[in-house]
Design an enzyme around this catalytic site. Structure first.
Site, PDB file in Angstrom:
ATOM      1  N   ASP A  24      -6.385  11.864  -7.685  1.00  0.00           N
ATOM      2  CA  ASP A  24      -5.377  10.905  -7.267  1.00  0.00           C
ATOM      3  C   ASP A  24      -4.018  11.448  -7.767  1.00  0.00           C
ATOM      4  O   ASP A  24      -3.987  12.330  -8.629  1.00  0.00           O
ATOM      5  CB  ASP A  24      -5.743   9.565  -7.923  1.00  0.00           C
ATOM      6  N   ASP A  49      -0.416   9.421  -8.271  1.00  0.00           N
ATOM      7  CA  ASP A  49       0.394   8.587  -9.185  1.00  0.00           C
ATOM      8  C   ASP A  49      -0.457   8.006 -10.314  1.00  0.00           C
ATOM      9  O   ASP A  49      -1.491   7.392 -10.079  1.00  0.00           O
ATOM     10  CB  ASP A  49       1.040   7.439  -8.398  1.00  0.00           C
ATOM     11  N   ASP A  90      -6.615   6.474 -11.170  1.00  0.00           N
ATOM     12  CA  ASP A  90      -6.250   5.385 -12.082  1.00  0.00           C
ATOM     13  C   ASP A  90      -6.169   4.016 -11.421  1.00  0.00           C
ATOM     14  O   ASP A  90      -5.934   3.017 -12.094  1.00  0.00           O
ATOM     15  CB  ASP A  90      -4.871   5.668 -12.700  1.00  0.00           C
TER      16      ASP A  90
HETATM   17  O1  LIG Z   1      -3.034   6.775  -4.699  1.00  0.00           O
HETATM   18  P1  LIG Z   1      -1.836   7.118  -5.534  1.00  0.00           P
HETATM   19  O2  LIG Z   1      -1.441   8.546  -5.456  1.00  0.00           O
HETATM   20  O3  LIG Z   1      -2.020   6.663  -6.948  1.00  0.00           O
HETATM   21  O4  LIG Z   1      -0.654   6.265  -4.908  1.00  0.00           O
HETATM   22  C1  LIG Z   1      -0.620   4.848  -5.090  1.00  0.00           C
HETATM   23  C2  LIG Z   1       0.814   4.390  -4.983  1.00  0.00           C
HETATM   24  O5  LIG Z   1       1.527   5.195  -5.919  1.00  0.00           O
HETATM   25  C3  LIG Z   1       2.934   5.054  -5.953  1.00  0.00           C
HETATM   26  O6  LIG Z   1       3.247   3.843  -6.583  1.00  0.00           O
HETATM   27  C4  LIG Z   1       2.871   3.808  -7.955  1.00  0.00           C
HETATM   28  O7  LIG Z   1       3.593   4.819  -8.657  1.00  0.00           O
HETATM   29  C5  LIG Z   1       5.040   4.645  -8.684  1.00  0.00           C
HETATM   30  C6  LIG Z   1       5.651   5.834  -9.378  1.00  0.00           C
HETATM   31  O8  LIG Z   1       5.141   6.013 -10.656  1.00  0.00           O
HETATM   32  C7  LIG Z   1       5.355   3.309  -9.353  1.00  0.00           C
HETATM   33  O9  LIG Z   1       6.769   3.095  -9.371  1.00  0.00           O
HETATM   34  C8  LIG Z   1       4.664   2.177  -8.601  1.00  0.00           C
HETATM   35  O10 LIG Z   1       4.852   0.945  -9.276  1.00  0.00           O
HETATM   36  C9  LIG Z   1       3.148   2.438  -8.519  1.00  0.00           C
HETATM   37  O11 LIG Z   1       2.515   1.458  -7.709  1.00  0.00           O
HETATM   38  C10 LIG Z   1       3.530   5.160  -4.562  1.00  0.00           C
HETATM   39  O12 LIG Z   1       4.910   4.917  -4.646  1.00  0.00           O
HETATM   40  C11 LIG Z   1       2.840   4.243  -3.589  1.00  0.00           C
HETATM   41  O13 LIG Z   1       3.365   4.428  -2.288  1.00  0.00           O
HETATM   42  C12 LIG Z   1       1.362   4.599  -3.585  1.00  0.00           C
HETATM   43  O14 LIG Z   1       0.674   3.797  -2.658  1.00  0.00           O
END
Ligand SMILES: O=P(O)(O)OC[C@H]1O[C@H](O[C@H]2O[C@H](CO)[C@@H](O)[C@H](O)[C@H]2O)[C@H](O)[C@@H](O)[C@@H]1O
Length: 368
Positions: free
Chosen positions: A120, A122, A312
């Site tokens: 993954d 983020d 995560d």
């Molecule tokens: O599947 P992932 O790669 O984990 O993506 C899930 C979402 O991640 C991002 O949002 C998350 O991370 C951001 C940066 O650290 C944070 O600001 C936010 O609160 C988190 O939800 C991304 O911006 C999303 O579009 C993804 O869906």
């Protein structure tokens, strides 16, 4: 090579049950209620619709609150504190132990078998930050992922669009399953891609592209007055971020998303880390993307292939579940707080993820 139409597309317009909240509140009511078709005799129809809306908004709000960490950035402990001092965390670790502590057992089981790595983005490869556009991966993490990809087939499985996540990761030799697995691409040489060009492997939600664009614009417009709200178009899904919205305004966010989605019954909402994810109602998720990749890369032999998936988020649970159900490989949850999970092991944060990836490479080099 274009394999995008070679596998079954599981679009399921019939199962558009609760069109708005999908898995989030599907236990609340059947679709017929949402569509206004079953008011009780003698009950004022508009009053019952309002009640239904309230239930939906409250459901959404509850999900927003429950998915939000006790402290910002999911750091459940202040600097200086240690999760080890939390008895609940210690108890949880006995069920979902550290993949670093159990590294020897993990690789002993992989001896003589092929490992495939799914990551993954983020919160796993990059730390969670306030601004989604600034979730950069460190050069050291990039080097770790590059090394892993030298020895094992490696895929990034993210909620982000492929474009965005590959701009962060900057490694051509990987597979990317963006938009929660709904956009699977690679530039890896074995797919005979023209230099610098991507091969599109599978897009099960292709028909939703115009709808996603439209809903993205509507969500942007609807939330433009809410300070801190941020709408991110992830190609086959849209993220509505509320991390930077004052908690008193979360209800407004829930209400507006609910209102916008009324016009899009083929879309649903799920929730992640301080984010509402608007996505097509199709039977496709990160778990299905992992199955697709294992199959199309010839890694479907569960006796001889050990998939390792590190993530995560709630959306990663679909992938952990697939591995658990196939009884092969290891789901590893990145968390500093106890969570219900289908993962077998845990790591605390991206720095431990990097440690694990580096250990995997060292082990492989020594076992060659
Ligand atoms: O599947 P992932 O790669 O984990 O993506 C899930 C979402 O991640 C991002 O949002 C998350 O991370 C951001 C940066 O650290 C944070 O600001 C936010 O609160 C988190 O939800 C991304 O911006 C999303 O579009 C993804 O869906």
């Amino acid at each position: 090579m274009d394999m995008s139409t070679s596998s079954p597309v599981i679009t399921d317009p019939v199962s558009i049950s609760p069109p708005l909240l999908g898995s989030l509140t599907s236990n609340l009511m059947p679709f017929s209620v949402m569509s206004g078709g079953c008011s009780s005799p003698g009950m004022n129809v508009s009053a019952s619709r309002r009640t239904i809306e309230e239930v939906l908004v409250n459901g959404l709000l509850d999900a927003m609150k429950s998915s939000s960490p006790r402290k910002k950035h999911n750091l459940a402990f202040s600097p200086g504190d240690s999760p080890d001092e939390d008895p609940a965390y210690t108890a949880w670790m006995s069920k979902c132990p550290s993949a670093l502590t159990f590294f020897k057992q993990i690789v002993a089981n992989a001896q003589g078998r092929k490992i495939a790595v799914f990551l993954d983005y983020d919160g796993t490869l990059s730390p969670i930050v306030d601004d989604p556009d600034k979730a950069f991966m460190s050069p050291a993490m990039r080097a770790a992922v590059r090394n892993v990809a030298k020895y094992f087939p490696t895929a990034i499985v993210s909620g982000r669009s492929c474009k965005k996540v590959s701009e962060f990761v900057k490694l051509k030799e990987l597979y990317y399953a963006g938009s929660h697995g709904m956009d699977i691409v690679t530039s890896a040489a074995e797919h005979n891609t023209e230099k610098g060009k991507e091969a599109n492997l599978f897009q099960p939600a292709f028909e939703f592209l115009p709808m996603i664009d439209e809903v993205s614009k509507s969500l942007l417009e609807a939330t433009s007055g809410i300070e801190g709200a941020n709408v991110e178009n992830n190609k086959f899904c849209v993220s509505v971020h509320y991390r930077n919205v004052a908690e008193k305004d979360w209800e407004v966010v829930a209400r507006l998303v609910n209102e916008v989605l009324e016009a899009f019954p083929r879309l649903k909402v799920t929730n992640g880390r301080m984010v509402l994810e608007v996505r097509p109602v199709i039977d496709w998720d990160k778990g299905k993307a992992v199955e697709f990749l294992l199959q199309s890369l010839g890694l479907n032999d569960s006796e001889n292939v050990i998939p390792i998936y590190i993530g995560d988020d709630r959306t990663d649970e679909d992938a952990f579940k697939v591995l658990r159900e196939r009884n092969c490989g290891y789901g590893i949850l990145v968390s500093q707080v106890p969570k219900d999970t289908e993962a077998l092991y845990s790591l605390r944060d991206p720095s431990e993820v990097m440690g694990f990836l580096n250990a995997l490479v060292r082990w492989k080099k020594h076992s060659l």
